[in-house]
Design an enzyme around this catalytic site. Structure first.
Site, PDB file in Angstrom:
ATOM      1  N   LYS A 124     114.095  11.485 131.181  1.00  0.00           N
ATOM      2  CA  LYS A 124     114.173  10.478 132.244  1.00  0.00           C
ATOM      3  C   LYS A 124     115.593   9.928 132.340  1.00  0.00           C
ATOM      4  CE  LYS A 124     113.958   6.291 132.876  1.00  0.00           C
ATOM      5  NZ  LYS A 124     114.900   6.130 134.008  1.00  0.00           N
TER       6      LYS A 124
ATOM      7  N   GLU B 123     120.625   5.231 120.389  1.00  0.00           N
ATOM      8  CA  GLU B 123     122.077   5.140 120.627  1.00  0.00           C
ATOM      9  C   GLU B 123     122.278   3.943 121.551  1.00  0.00           C
ATOM     10  OE1 GLU B 123     124.378   7.059 119.346  1.00  0.00           O
ATOM     11  OE2 GLU B 123     123.207   8.700 118.515  1.00  0.00           O
TER      12      GLU B 123
ATOM     13  N   CYS C 283     129.947   2.854 125.843  1.00  0.00           N
ATOM     14  CA  CYS C 283     129.479   2.152 124.633  1.00  0.00           C
ATOM     15  C   CYS C 283     130.604   2.095 123.609  1.00  0.00           C
ATOM     16  CB  CYS C 283     128.270   2.882 124.061  1.00  0.00           C
ATOM     17  SG  CYS C 283     128.608   4.630 123.803  1.00  0.00           S
TER      18      CYS C 283
ATOM     19  N   GLU D 274     128.962  -7.143 125.076  1.00  0.00           N
ATOM     20  CA  GLU D 274     129.554  -5.906 125.597  1.00  0.00           C
ATOM     21  C   GLU D 274     130.035  -6.171 127.029  1.00  0.00           C
ATOM     22  OE1 GLU D 274     126.578  -2.809 125.926  1.00  0.00           O
ATOM     23  OE2 GLU D 274     128.006  -1.340 125.168  1.00  0.00           O
TER      24      GLU D 274
HETATM   25  P1  NAD Z   1     119.624   0.423 129.983  1.00  0.00           P
HETATM   26  O1  NAD Z   1     119.165   0.093 128.621  1.00  0.00           O
HETATM   27  O2  NAD Z   1     119.430  -0.596 131.054  1.00  0.00           O
HETATM   28  O3  NAD Z   1     118.936   1.738 130.513  1.00  0.00           O
HETATM   29  C1  NAD Z   1     119.004   2.963 129.831  1.00  0.00           C
HETATM   30  C2  NAD Z   1     117.872   3.846 130.278  1.00  0.00           C
HETATM   31  O4  NAD Z   1     116.640   3.236 129.891  1.00  0.00           O
HETATM   32  C3  NAD Z   1     117.768   4.055 131.785  1.00  0.00           C
HETATM   33  O5  NAD Z   1     117.302   5.375 132.020  1.00  0.00           O
HETATM   34  C4  NAD Z   1     116.729   3.055 132.198  1.00  0.00           C
HETATM   35  O6  NAD Z   1     116.065   3.399 133.388  1.00  0.00           O
HETATM   36  C5  NAD Z   1     115.786   3.132 131.006  1.00  0.00           C
HETATM   37  N1  NAD Z   1     114.943   1.945 130.814  1.00  0.00           N
HETATM   38  C6  NAD Z   1     115.241   0.651 131.073  1.00  0.00           C
HETATM   39  N2  NAD Z   1     114.195  -0.129 130.750  1.00  0.00           N
HETATM   40  C7  NAD Z   1     113.227   0.683 130.269  1.00  0.00           C
HETATM   41  C8  NAD Z   1     111.908   0.473 129.769  1.00  0.00           C
HETATM   42  N3  NAD Z   1     111.379  -0.748 129.694  1.00  0.00           N
HETATM   43  N4  NAD Z   1     111.197   1.551 129.361  1.00  0.00           N
HETATM   44  C9  NAD Z   1     111.720   2.783 129.416  1.00  0.00           C
HETATM   45  N5  NAD Z   1     112.951   3.052 129.886  1.00  0.00           N
HETATM   46  C10 NAD Z   1     113.700   2.012 130.304  1.00  0.00           C
HETATM   47  O7  NAD Z   1     121.158   0.822 129.832  1.00  0.00           O
HETATM   48  P2  NAD Z   1     122.175   1.258 130.953  1.00  0.00           P
HETATM   49  O8  NAD Z   1     122.596   0.017 131.687  1.00  0.00           O
HETATM   50  O9  NAD Z   1     121.654   2.408 131.741  1.00  0.00           O
HETATM   51  O10 NAD Z   1     123.387   1.823 130.052  1.00  0.00           O
HETATM   52  C11 NAD Z   1     124.342   1.022 129.491  1.00  0.00           C
HETATM   53  C12 NAD Z   1     124.040   0.757 128.028  1.00  0.00           C
HETATM   54  O11 NAD Z   1     123.932   1.996 127.326  1.00  0.00           O
HETATM   55  C13 NAD Z   1     125.158   0.011 127.342  1.00  0.00           C
HETATM   56  O12 NAD Z   1     124.617  -0.989 126.530  1.00  0.00           O
HETATM   57  C14 NAD Z   1     125.835   1.082 126.509  1.00  0.00           C
HETATM   58  O13 NAD Z   1     126.524   0.611 125.386  1.00  0.00           O
HETATM   59  C15 NAD Z   1     124.692   1.949 126.128  1.00  0.00           C
HETATM   60  N6  NAD Z   1     125.166   3.281 125.739  1.00  0.00           N
HETATM   61  C16 NAD Z   1     125.110   3.635 124.423  1.00  0.00           C
HETATM   62  C17 NAD Z   1     125.579   4.880 124.016  1.00  0.00           C
HETATM   63  C18 NAD Z   1     125.541   5.292 122.578  1.00  0.00           C
HETATM   64  O14 NAD Z   1     125.629   6.491 122.325  1.00  0.00           O
HETATM   65  N7  NAD Z   1     125.424   4.392 121.630  1.00  0.00           N
HETATM   66  C19 NAD Z   1     126.083   5.767 124.967  1.00  0.00           C
HETATM   67  C20 NAD Z   1     126.124   5.377 126.306  1.00  0.00           C
HETATM   68  C21 NAD Z   1     125.646   4.123 126.678  1.00  0.00           C
END
Ligand code: NAD
Length: 489
Positions: A186, A262, A296, A393
């Protein structure tokens, strides 16, 4: 590079699949469609399928059905499918980069770099597929033998964010395919097109139907909830915010799912007074401005020795202030828009909070007027202890610079966060470099360089940046179970 024409843009958007991919078939979503926006204009690029919870369960049904055959599929053939997909992505890099820039906003050059990075995970895990092994040992008392074997964990749910639309997918999909797992993927609703293209490329590369199933949805929680609660699912691998990661862990506890998390970061960037200042400024540009600061791994806080802090901030401000901001498809643009209005609002709020508490903007500090979600590249000095951007962040092109007196103070400040993904250290002193690297509470350290990502290295965090590693020799272990057989001899 010449500016891309509107018809070229239309052509790559038209070429991307827009439906759900379940059991080897492309089908419509039961909830209609959702709109994908170009963050540089705020306009809709296209519509893609919006899945219902029932669609998500159908995707899991397909993954479960394909599981036994795929687990037995010859590892060499699993690897060759990945290898063919790697080659196809490389061949179509320009088209894929343009698609990524349109849905995510980053400059074309950076999209191209992500395409290469993403494809490399497929090549790496194509090679890992044939290195899965176990061991045979004589029991310590000499009686009997200990045999271990590695087996795929089973059906996985892979959830990815919008900031690296393809690489965050291939880091999971690559090892899952190599290990013999089937999966439901997803992608983030803001950037589904790159992953839809990946599904198509894997299909063309010969991946059997049902091994990878892809669902796009505007309501992640409602769609994924029933799937996570389904006892047939064995693993959840998530890349995204710490906040959502925590929720998913809670949901995953009912079925005790294997987890890889992650999550978010708050990377410190430390510059000692003996550092090569040119290299430090260059490294800072990469660590801060890559991906418009929406990484991130983005440097979130700059700690610079008092002896060079003024000069460092000045030089960084000059470089950052000179970066061309604009639509990622235009010539020479180095900084694209933020992903959406809410992300830009968050960045703006953090900057206003710091300025209100006494920080000074050497450059930038404001949103840009007009279409798209642009924010001026910003360097802040005199940032007070209680500024929120030191603990949260930022996820935008904003660099707060603070001074420090000695090594202990720098390390203490760097570790003063709930996060622990990555830290950057610039010094010419080898002993200090290793001493500080050992003391930093992070999963990764960049020594005299502003980027750590490498498909051959284990990427991941500690503390509230999560757990599990993606890439490197460790990456495939996330998708394997170890079975021990006690042999009576
Ligand atoms: P997010 O947590 O809002 O969403 C990530 C994914 O989760 C999306 O596909 C979203 O649709 C899904 N999602 C959201 N709520 C959900 C739920 N209740 N149930 C299931 N799926 C759900 O994050 P974002 O805004 O898309 O990405 C940015 C974040 O990702 C930042 O905090 C960044 O640091 C982190 N990130 C971490 C890494 C790593 O490797 N550590 C890499 C890239 C991004």
């Amino acid at each position: 590079m010449s500016t891309i024409t509107a018809s070229e843009e239309q052509r790559v958007v038209d070429a991307a699949p827009k439906q759900l991919y379940i059991g080897g078939e492309w089908r419509d979503g039961s909830h209609g469609t959702l709109s994908v926006e170009d963050p540089s204009t705020g306009e809709s690029l296209c519509e893609v399928a919006d899945a219902s919870p029932e669609d998500a369960i159908a995707a899991l049904d397909a993954a479960v059905a394909a599981g036994p055959e795929w687990a037995q599929h010859p590892p060499r053939e699993r690897g060759e499918i990945l290898r063919r997909a790697f080659e196809e992505i490389a061949r179509r890099a320009d088209e894929l980069a343009l698609l990524m820039t349109l849905e995510m906003g980053k400059p074309l050059k950076e999209s191209k770099a992500e395409i290469t990075y993403a494809a490399e995970f497929l090549r790496w895990f194509a090679e890992e597929a044939v290195r899965i092994d176990g061991r045979y040992a004589v029991a310590p008392n000499g009686q009997g033998r200990l045999l271990t074997m590695k087996q795929p964990v089973g059906p996985c749910l892979l959830i990815t964010p919008w900031n690296f639309p393809l690489a965050m997918g291939t880091r999971k999909v690559g090892p899952a395919i190599a290990a013999g797992c089937t999966m439901v993927v997803k992608p983030a609703q803001q950037t589904p097109l790159s992953m839809l293209m990946l599904a198509k490329i894997l299909e063309e590369a010969g991946l059997p139907g049902g091994v990878l199933n892809l669902v796009t949805s505007h309501s992640s929680g409602a769609t994924m909830g029933p799937l996570i609660a389904d006892p047939r699912l064995r693993k959840l691998s998530f890349t995204g915010s710490t906040e959502v990661g925590r929720k998913l862990m809670e949901q995953a506890s009912d079925n005790l799912l294997r987890l890889s998390m992650e999550l978010g970061g708050n990377a410190p960037f430390i510059v000692f007074d003996d550092a090569d200042l040119d290299a430090a400024v260059q490294g800072a540009l990469i660590a801060k401005m890559r991906n418009i600061g929406e990484a991130c791994t983005a440097a979130n806080r700059f700690y610079v020795s008092d002896r060079v802090a003024g000069e460092f901030a000045q030089r960084l401000a000059e470089k950052i202030g000179a970066m061309k901001v604009g639509r990622g498809t235009e010539d020479d643009v180095e900084v694209g828009p933020l992903i959406d209005a809410s992300q830009r609002g968050k960045v703006s709020e953090l900057v206003q909070d710091a300025l209100g508490k006494g920080a000074r903007a050497l450059v930038g500090g404001t949103e840009r007027d007009g279409a798209g979600y642009f924010f001026d590249p910003t360097v802040l000095t005199d940032v007070p202890d209680d500024a929120n951007l030191l603990t949260e962040e930022i996820f935008g092109p904003v660099a707060p610079v603070r001074g420090f007196d000695d090594e202990d103070e720098a390390v203490a400040a760097a570790n003063d966060t709930e996060y622990g993904l990555v830290a950057y250290v610039f010094t010419r002193d080898v002993k200090r470099a290793l001493r500080v690297a050992e003391r930093l509470e992070t999963g990764m350290v960049g020594l005299n360089q502003g980027m750590v990502s490498n498909p051959a290295a284990p990427f991941g965090g500690i503390k509230q940046s999560g757990f599990g590693r993606e890439g490197g020799r460790e990456g495939i272990d996330e998708y394997l179970e170890t079975k021990y057989v006690a042999v009576n001899l």
